[in-house]
Write an enzyme that holds these catalytic residues in place. Sequence first.
Site, short mmCIF file in Angstrom:
data_model
loop_
_atom_site.label_atom_id
_atom_site.label_comp_id
_atom_site.label_asym_id
_atom_site.label_seq_id
_atom_site.Cartn_x
_atom_site.Cartn_y
_atom_site.Cartn_z
N LEU A 66 1.58 -3.36 2.57
CA LEU A 66 1.67 -1.94 2.84
C LEU A 66 1.00 -1.37 4.21
O LEU A 66 0.22 -2.57 4.75
CB LEU A 66 0.99 -1.22 1.72
CG LEU A 66 1.57 -1.40 0.26
CD1 LEU A 66 0.62 -1.40 -0.74
CD2 LEU A 66 2.87 -0.50 -0.04
N PRO A 67 1.12 -0.37 4.78
CA PRO A 67 0.42 -0.20 6.16
C PRO A 67 -1.01 -0.37 6.34
O PRO A 67 -1.47 -1.20 6.85
CB PRO A 67 0.83 1.27 6.24
CG PRO A 67 2.28 1.49 5.36
CD PRO A 67 2.03 0.93 4.41
N ASN A 71 -2.92 3.39 1.33
CA ASN A 71 -1.52 2.94 0.78
C ASN A 71 -1.83 1.79 -0.49
O ASN A 71 -1.22 1.95 -1.46
CB ASN A 71 -0.60 2.39 1.36
CG ASN A 71 -0.32 3.40 2.83
OD1 ASN A 71 -0.98 2.84 4.04
ND2 ASN A 71 0.29 4.40 2.48
N THR A 97 -3.09 -5.65 6.03
CA THR A 97 -4.38 -5.67 6.73
C THR A 97 -4.79 -4.57 6.46
O THR A 97 -4.81 -3.41 6.68
CB THR A 97 -4.12 -5.88 8.43
OG1 THR A 97 -3.33 -7.19 8.41
CG2 THR A 97 -5.42 -6.03 8.83
N LYS A 172 -8.55 -11.81 9.55
CA LYS A 172 -7.51 -11.12 10.17
C LYS A 172 -7.93 -10.28 11.29
O LYS A 172 -7.45 -9.91 12.34
CB LYS A 172 -6.80 -10.52 9.33
CG LYS A 172 -5.74 -9.63 9.50
CD LYS A 172 -4.47 -10.40 10.42
CE LYS A 172 -3.59 -9.51 10.90
NZ LYS A 172 -2.68 -10.01 11.89
N LYS A 247 -5.65 0.94 14.09
CA LYS A 247 -5.92 0.60 12.99
C LYS A 247 -6.66 -0.48 12.47
O LYS A 247 -8.06 -0.34 12.11
CB LYS A 247 -4.80 0.72 11.73
CG LYS A 247 -5.16 0.53 10.24
CD LYS A 247 -4.34 -0.26 9.50
CE LYS A 247 -3.66 -1.50 9.85
NZ LYS A 247 -3.08 -2.40 9.12
P1 NAD Z 1 5.64 -0.99 7.60
O1 NAD Z 1 5.12 0.44 7.91
O2 NAD Z 1 6.91 -1.08 8.55
O3 NAD Z 1 6.11 -1.18 6.19
C1 NAD Z 1 5.11 -0.82 5.17
C2 NAD Z 1 6.09 -0.44 3.98
O4 NAD Z 1 5.16 0.05 2.82
C3 NAD Z 1 7.02 0.76 4.26
O5 NAD Z 1 8.21 0.35 4.02
C4 NAD Z 1 6.34 1.97 3.47
O6 NAD Z 1 7.54 2.67 3.25
C5 NAD Z 1 5.93 1.29 2.38
N1 NAD Z 1 5.03 1.89 1.53
C6 NAD Z 1 3.93 2.74 2.09
N2 NAD Z 1 3.12 3.18 0.88
C7 NAD Z 1 3.77 2.99 -0.11
C8 NAD Z 1 3.53 3.21 -1.46
N3 NAD Z 1 2.51 4.16 -1.92
N4 NAD Z 1 4.24 2.74 -2.51
C9 NAD Z 1 5.42 1.87 -1.93
N5 NAD Z 1 5.72 1.33 -0.88
C10 NAD Z 1 4.90 1.95 0.25
O7 NAD Z 1 4.47 -1.84 8.34
P2 NAD Z 1 4.64 -3.39 8.63
O8 NAD Z 1 4.72 -3.73 9.95
O9 NAD Z 1 5.52 -4.14 7.57
O10 NAD Z 1 3.08 -3.94 8.30
C11 NAD Z 1 2.56 -4.05 6.95
C12 NAD Z 1 1.03 -4.39 6.97
O11 NAD Z 1 0.97 -6.11 7.71
C13 NAD Z 1 -0.07 -3.66 7.82
O12 NAD Z 1 -1.19 -3.78 7.14
C14 NAD Z 1 0.02 -4.24 9.19
O13 NAD Z 1 -1.02 -4.20 10.03
C15 NAD Z 1 0.27 -6.11 8.78
N6 NAD Z 1 0.82 -6.63 9.77
C16 NAD Z 1 2.04 -6.33 10.47
C17 NAD Z 1 2.56 -7.33 11.58
C18 NAD Z 1 3.33 -6.88 12.49
O14 NAD Z 1 3.95 -7.49 13.32
N7 NAD Z 1 4.27 -5.62 12.12
C19 NAD Z 1 2.10 -8.64 11.89
C20 NAD Z 1 0.88 -9.04 10.97
C21 NAD Z 1 0.34 -7.92 10.03
#
Ligand code: NAD
Length: 299
Positions: A66-67, A71, A97, A172, A247
């Site tokens: 999740l973000p 969440n 994260t 992280k 964030k």
């Molecule tokens: P994203 O926003 O693309 O995906 C998050 C998903 O969670 C979305 O589809 C959203 O609809 C869903 N969501 C939010 N609230 C919800 C709820 N209450 N119930 C069900 N689903 C819900 O984010 P992402 O890029 O996939 O990143 C996810 C996590 O991983 C973050 O914490 C980010 O910091 C971390 N991260 C991201 C990357 C990257 O390169 N994108 C790399 C490493 C770590």
Amino acid sequence: SKTPVGFIGLGNMGSPMAKNLIKNGYPVIATDVFPECCKELQDLGAQVVDSPAYVAEKADRIITMLPSSPNVIEVYTGSNGILKKVKKGTLLVDSSTIDPAVAREMAVAAEKMGAVFMDAPVSGGVGAASMAKLTFMVGGLEEEFKAAEELFTCMGANVIYCGQVGTGQAAKLCNNMLLSIGMIGTAETMNLGIRLGLDPKLLAKILNMSSGRCWSSDTYNPVPGVMEGVPSANNYQGGFGTTLMAKDLGLAQNTATNTRTPIPLGSLAHQIYRVMCSRGYANKDFSSVFQFLREEEAQ
Ligand code: NAD
């Protein structure tokens, strides 16, 4: 046959991670607040359900991606959250994260229901998620680690046990703070070199064979035209969003404040990424700090 794995949060990262579980023969039960995120997974055979509580009724192991902290709190402890229906002995793994303190709170709440919580944030972007090359940094009970490791190896290349709950998040946040400092440093250095008349490709080549070399200079260079296949080559689309970096720096700042640890450059990086978010860079990759510095200069 393998027991079902629940997956909650099918965004940029969660979607390719869940696909790799399916590829490895795990039945996946998925949910996201935006059901359209789950369509592709459904076509690959995943069962898509309405709420985290429903996932918890069906699966013995659940991964959340999740973000941010609010969440995660909602998905675990909300009115339709996992902990409303979780079965005793269920393994809960959060790969988002988030704040290490929130991870510890979730572990306490899970334990009250007889479930086990681990934090397992990842490093490596969307590309690494697709190719099952992520690095998992894991905090939690060591005796529960084996059951989770089996799943991590389907989605990642490196799995590192860090210690008690919250230590995966700590690792992280440390990594991302250094990453942000390195990226801003690379961007301002490249910009200075260009203004001094150096060809950016040549400057990158020199840095990469010298002591200034870092991941942002040799693998993810922020200057358009220096490298192929990185967000800077694609108008900073995709990759790791500026909002998410802001964030993570906010979380690093909180932990530093709580432990009275000086992080002068981490704090400055946080402010730079926050300003970028309010100046139209929110949805661009975090390497767009190069473009941001160029625009500041032009004024
Ligand atoms: P994203 O926003 O693309 O995906 C998050 C998903 O969670 C979305 O589809 C959203 O609809 C869903 N969501 C939010 N609230 C919800 C709820 N209450 N119930 C069900 N689903 C819900 O984010 P992402 O890029 O996939 O990143 C996810 C996590 O991983 C973050 O914490 C980010 O910091 C971390 N991260 C991201 C990357 C990257 O390169 N994108 C790399 C490493 C770590």
